[in-house]
Design a protein around this motif. Structure first.
Motif, PDB file in Angstrom:
ATOM      1  N   LEU A 297       0.822  -1.207   0.000  1.00  0.00           N
ATOM      2  CA  LEU A 297       0.000   0.000   0.000  1.00  0.00           C
ATOM      3  C   LEU A 297       0.858   1.260   0.000  1.00  0.00           C
ATOM      4  O   LEU A 297       0.415   2.324  -0.437  1.00  0.00           O
ATOM      5  CB  LEU A 297      -0.926  -0.005   1.222  1.00  0.00           C
ATOM      6  CG  LEU A 297      -2.024  -1.070   1.215  1.00  0.00           C
ATOM      7  CD1 LEU A 297      -2.706  -1.148   2.572  1.00  0.00           C
ATOM      8  CD2 LEU A 297      -3.048  -0.775   0.131  1.00  0.00           C
ATOM      9  N   LEU A 298       2.084   1.143   0.498  1.00  0.00           N
ATOM     10  CA  LEU A 298       2.990   2.302   0.493  1.00  0.00           C
ATOM     11  C   LEU A 298       3.297   2.751  -0.927  1.00  0.00           C
ATOM     12  O   LEU A 298       3.400   3.939  -1.208  1.00  0.00           O
ATOM     13  CB  LEU A 298       4.290   1.948   1.218  1.00  0.00           C
ATOM     14  CG  LEU A 298       4.214   1.715   2.731  1.00  0.00           C
ATOM     15  CD1 LEU A 298       5.538   1.160   3.235  1.00  0.00           C
ATOM     16  CD2 LEU A 298       3.869   3.013   3.432  1.00  0.00           C
ATOM     17  N   ALA A 299       3.461   1.772  -1.822  1.00  0.00           N
ATOM     18  CA  ALA A 299       3.854   2.094  -3.194  1.00  0.00           C
ATOM     19  C   ALA A 299       2.661   2.360  -4.101  1.00  0.00           C
ATOM     20  O   ALA A 299       2.823   2.910  -5.194  1.00  0.00           O
ATOM     21  CB  ALA A 299       4.689   0.954  -3.768  1.00  0.00           C
ATOM     22  N   ALA A 300       1.456   1.972  -3.655  1.00  0.00           N
ATOM     23  CA  ALA A 300       0.285   2.089  -4.532  1.00  0.00           C
ATOM     24  C   ALA A 300      -0.121   3.528  -4.774  1.00  0.00           C
ATOM     25  O   ALA A 300      -0.570   3.890  -5.864  1.00  0.00           O
ATOM     26  CB  ALA A 300      -0.882   1.311  -3.930  1.00  0.00           C
ATOM     27  N   GLY A 301       0.022   4.384  -3.755  1.00  0.00           N
ATOM     28  CA  GLY A 301      -0.366   5.780  -3.902  1.00  0.00           C
ATOM     29  C   GLY A 301      -1.831   5.923  -4.261  1.00  0.00           C
ATOM     30  O   GLY A 301      -2.694   5.257  -3.703  1.00  0.00           O
TER      31      GLY A 301
ATOM     32  N   GLY B 184      -5.773  -1.957  -6.516  1.00  0.00           N
ATOM     33  CA  GLY B 184      -6.498  -3.192  -6.784  1.00  0.00           C
ATOM     34  C   GLY B 184      -5.601  -4.411  -6.673  1.00  0.00           C
ATOM     35  O   GLY B 184      -5.998  -5.439  -6.109  1.00  0.00           O
ATOM     36  N   LEU B 185      -4.378  -4.310  -7.192  1.00  0.00           N
ATOM     37  CA  LEU B 185      -3.447  -5.434  -7.126  1.00  0.00           C
ATOM     38  C   LEU B 185      -3.057  -5.745  -5.679  1.00  0.00           C
ATOM     39  O   LEU B 185      -2.982  -6.912  -5.277  1.00  0.00           O
ATOM     40  CB  LEU B 185      -2.203  -5.132  -7.956  1.00  0.00           C
ATOM     41  CG  LEU B 185      -2.405  -5.109  -9.474  1.00  0.00           C
ATOM     42  CD1 LEU B 185      -1.128  -4.639 -10.169  1.00  0.00           C
ATOM     43  CD2 LEU B 185      -2.816  -6.490  -9.980  1.00  0.00           C
ATOM     44  N   VAL B 186      -2.788  -4.681  -4.902  1.00  0.00           N
ATOM     45  CA  VAL B 186      -2.400  -4.886  -3.506  1.00  0.00           C
ATOM     46  C   VAL B 186      -3.548  -5.496  -2.711  1.00  0.00           C
ATOM     47  O   VAL B 186      -3.364  -6.428  -1.917  1.00  0.00           O
ATOM     48  CB  VAL B 186      -1.949  -3.544  -2.877  1.00  0.00           C
ATOM     49  CG1 VAL B 186      -1.769  -3.690  -1.375  1.00  0.00           C
ATOM     50  CG2 VAL B 186      -0.644  -3.084  -3.515  1.00  0.00           C
TER      51      VAL B 186
ATOM     52  N   SER C 213      -0.441  10.520   8.881  1.00  0.00           N
ATOM     53  CA  SER C 213       0.322   9.820   7.844  1.00  0.00           C
ATOM     54  C   SER C 213      -0.252   8.424   7.617  1.00  0.00           C
ATOM     55  O   SER C 213      -0.174   7.566   8.500  1.00  0.00           O
ATOM     56  CB  SER C 213       1.797   9.709   8.243  1.00  0.00           C
ATOM     57  OG  SER C 213       2.488   8.838   7.373  1.00  0.00           O
ATOM     58  N   PHE C 214      -0.813   8.190   6.432  1.00  0.00           N
ATOM     59  CA  PHE C 214      -1.330   6.868   6.122  1.00  0.00           C
ATOM     60  C   PHE C 214      -0.203   5.857   5.932  1.00  0.00           C
ATOM     61  O   PHE C 214      -0.384   4.662   6.175  1.00  0.00           O
ATOM     62  CB  PHE C 214      -2.215   6.921   4.874  1.00  0.00           C
ATOM     63  CG  PHE C 214      -3.579   7.467   5.144  1.00  0.00           C
ATOM     64  CD1 PHE C 214      -4.586   6.648   5.613  1.00  0.00           C
ATOM     65  CD2 PHE C 214      -3.852   8.815   4.942  1.00  0.00           C
ATOM     66  CE1 PHE C 214      -5.853   7.141   5.865  1.00  0.00           C
ATOM     67  CE2 PHE C 214      -5.119   9.324   5.193  1.00  0.00           C
ATOM     68  CZ  PHE C 214      -6.119   8.491   5.661  1.00  0.00           C
ATOM     69  N   ASP C 215       0.985   6.315   5.504  1.00  0.00           N
ATOM     70  CA  ASP C 215       2.126   5.418   5.386  1.00  0.00           C
ATOM     71  C   ASP C 215       2.459   4.791   6.729  1.00  0.00           C
ATOM     72  O   ASP C 215       2.808   3.605   6.811  1.00  0.00           O
ATOM     73  CB  ASP C 215       3.348   6.176   4.856  1.00  0.00           C
ATOM     74  CG  ASP C 215       3.232   6.501   3.370  1.00  0.00           C
ATOM     75  OD1 ASP C 215       2.244   6.054   2.758  1.00  0.00           O
ATOM     76  OD2 ASP C 215       4.113   7.197   2.846  1.00  0.00           O
TER      77      ASP C 215
END
Length: 405
Positions: A103-107, A114-116, A176-178
């Protein structure tokens, strides 16, 4: 305090339940804290933040549960054939833990999200049937309702705590959602560690391998419960839709949105064990049907005469009752009917039927919301639940073979 007793899975620890049940409950508790940290705010993020239409959200919500149907079956079948249910479940838990970091990389990319999400749900699809099979194999058939009730109560504690932990992390990290995603992944990894250290597998002697279809789908009792579970899945709309409808009707502030899931989880964890025990005493089918009756009331109340805090409390309580009376009870109802050697496959078959039906339900409800109205969509859902209840009662009462049904 129960974990040290796991060397003897069928030895009584608390009112006759084995330590394996409590260990699996602990794993589910920890994992649900991780999952619900993300899931509690996801509907609001997608619909309000990314401005998805109800139909688009319905598709994503359906994929969230239904797209891993084949993996549920594959996981159940593999666990039965290898007799390594713990290993298959552990892989599923581990996959979900890793997916949280994705999810960190999905932005803001819907494709990446969807893939994550699919990877996370793939992990859930792989682990659920082996986990539930381990519970059934560690528990006498007469105590299955109570065993699943205790497990689901512990699972509910995690679901209750997850949104609160997410809110705390957001407050401590300047929204921070990250930080939420990293914390969620670390918690999930701890759950995998508990599984590895404390859960004991329940292998059975390997006998002649029978094909899946003759062993399961040719059994009329199995066909009936798979069909009933699929029908009930088809009339169940997602939590996100229910909470979004409440937020839309009452103008609930975004900061309070995660607390709707918290309230539902609190009711669930308080009632899962008592309703599981009640199901063992008065009949599992009766309790499960009453749970879907509570769901019907939820749908009717969403656009009924009650408003304000009474509406919020009533919906949250009834929604929690629905989950407490149906989630583990359905598995307890099915457990004694399924052949022990293929019990994981059978449970996966039931869950897959529900998941695939849920995919259709989410898409149809999203379309109905967008092209008619929320009121029409929810009232139609209530009527559909009543029809499914009648059909289920007929299916599972006719020539029944259910223990304590």
């Amino acid at each position: 305090m129960y974990l040290s007793t796991l060397d003897k899975p069928r030895t009584a620890n608390w009112k006759g339940l084995s330590g394996n049940v409590f260990a699996l409950g602990t794993v589910s508790l920890i994992t649900d804290v991780s999952s619900e940290m993300v899931a509690a705010v996801l509907p609001l993020y997608l619909v309000i933040g990314l401005q998805l239409s109800p139909a688009a959200y319905g598709l994503i919500d359906g994929v969230y549960t239904g797209a891993t149907t084949l993996l549920r079956l594959a996981g159940g079948y593999l666990a039965d054939r290898t007799q390594r249910r713990k290993a298959v479940a552990g892989f599923g838990y581990g996959l979900s833990a890793v997916a949280k970091l994705g999810l960190l990389a999905a932005g803001n990319s819907l494709t990446a999200l969807g893939l994550v999400i699919t990877a996370d749900r793939a992990g859930k699809g792989l682990r659920t049937a082996p986990r539930d099979a381990l519970i059934t194999l560690s528990t006498p058939s007469g105590d299955l309702g109570r065993a699943f009730g205790v497990h689901r109560t512990m699972d509910g504690i995690g679901a209750f705590a997850g949104p609160l932990v997410a809110m705390a992390v957001l407050a401590a990290s300047a929204q921070s959602f990250d930080a939420v995603f990293v914390t969620s992944s670390c918690i999930a990894a701890f759950g995998v560690l508990v599984l590895v250290l404390y859960v004991r597998d329940r292998p059975e002697p390997l006998r002649r391998k029978e094909p899946l279809k003759p062993a399961l789908l040719k059994d009329p009792a199995v066909r009936r419960i798979v069909l009933a579970a699929s029908l009930l899945g088809l009339v169940t709309i997602g939590d996100g839709f229910v909470y979004l409808l409440l937020q839309k009707r009452e103008g609930l502030a975004f900061g309070w949105f995660p607390l709707l899931a918290v309230g539902t989880s609190l009711v669930y964890l308080l009632l899962a064990a008592p309703l599981g025990a009640l199901a063992d005493r008065i009949g599992r089918l009766k309790v499960m049907l009453c749970g879907y009756g509570a769901l019907t009331l939820v749908y009717l109340l969403l656009h009924g005469p009650i408003g304000g805090w009474p509406l919020l409390v009533a919906v949250v309580v009834l929604y929690g009752v629905f989950y407490a009376a149906t989630d583990g009870v359905l598995m307890a109802l099915a457990g004694p009917v399924l052949p022990e050697r293929l019990r994981t496959t059978g449970i996966a078959l039931i869950q897959s039927g529900q998941a695939l039906a849920y995919l259709g339900s989410s898409v149809l409800f999203g379309l109905a919301w967008q092209f008619t109205s929320p009121e029409t969509a929810t009232r139609a859902a209530a009527v559909a639940v009543v029809l499914a209840l009648v059909t289920t009662a007929v299916l599972l009462r006719r020539g029944r073979k259910w223990t304590n049904a």
